[in-house]
Design a protein around this motif. Sequence first.
Motif: not given
Length: 287
Positions: A273-286
């Motif tokens: 899902s989009t929400d799961t990808f955004l969560a992975c992306f924010w963890r990667f950016m942090s």
Amino acid sequence: MAARSRNACENHGKEEVKTTALAAQETSSLSPIKALTQRVSSWTKLVRVVAYALRYIQNTKAIKSATLANGKMLTFEEIHAARVLCLQEAQKCFMEDRKLLTENKPLHSRSQLVKLSPIICKDGLLRVGGRLDNSQLPAYVKHPILLPKSNRITRMILEHEHTTNLHPGVSTIFVIVRQKYWIFGACNLIRNLVHNCIKCFRQRKLTHQFMADLPGIRITEALPFQHSGCDYAGPFILNERRGCNPRKTKGYICLFVCLVTSAIHLELATDLSTDTFLACFWRFMSL
């Protein structure tokens, strides 16, 4: 004088013996179709010549009746009968196996047809057996025709399929031929055919495709993950808890790749899902 006359009388009394030398040459008796394959270069021409020969035989038998086939064009039934007759000629090397199948006896353990469970169809051709009778595939796909490796007719069929399908590669010809025929050692025959084809040899030189230039971000120095790519891997089976009979769900790996250094960063995703990808992306950016 008396002695000469006596010898002449004795020689005259003897019979003259003549010797005659005979030279015998053994000629191999070939079937008409097998002899025709040595004079015809293509599968289509062979089938048409045999079809016209069968029409002539039929007209000769029915010359007293009015049912003569005098049309210029060959019918589908005539071409099909000629094709079956040519294939039966190619299968004469399986005569021993055919005899055992006709008598409902098991094949020899050394026979190359044992693992294929061969059957004899209504047209008299040996075909592959198998367990696909209940499938919705065409009959010729479920039970392809068996053909030997070392036969001129087999070679002509491969050349015909290779030319008709515009000179494809080895794998493509193998898939096309396997839908109708089961040829022993087909891969080696097709590979040899493509290797000796002049048109394929010329196309190999002309159709060589060069790779495009790499993008600028791939060959420019930059910090790690300044230019990144993203992809998913999976699915993987995950256990939600420990213990007996845990509930299993699907999981995925969100993969971030640095386009310059080829470094990777992995994040676990529970779904796509989009929400799961955004969560992975924010963890990667942090990081």
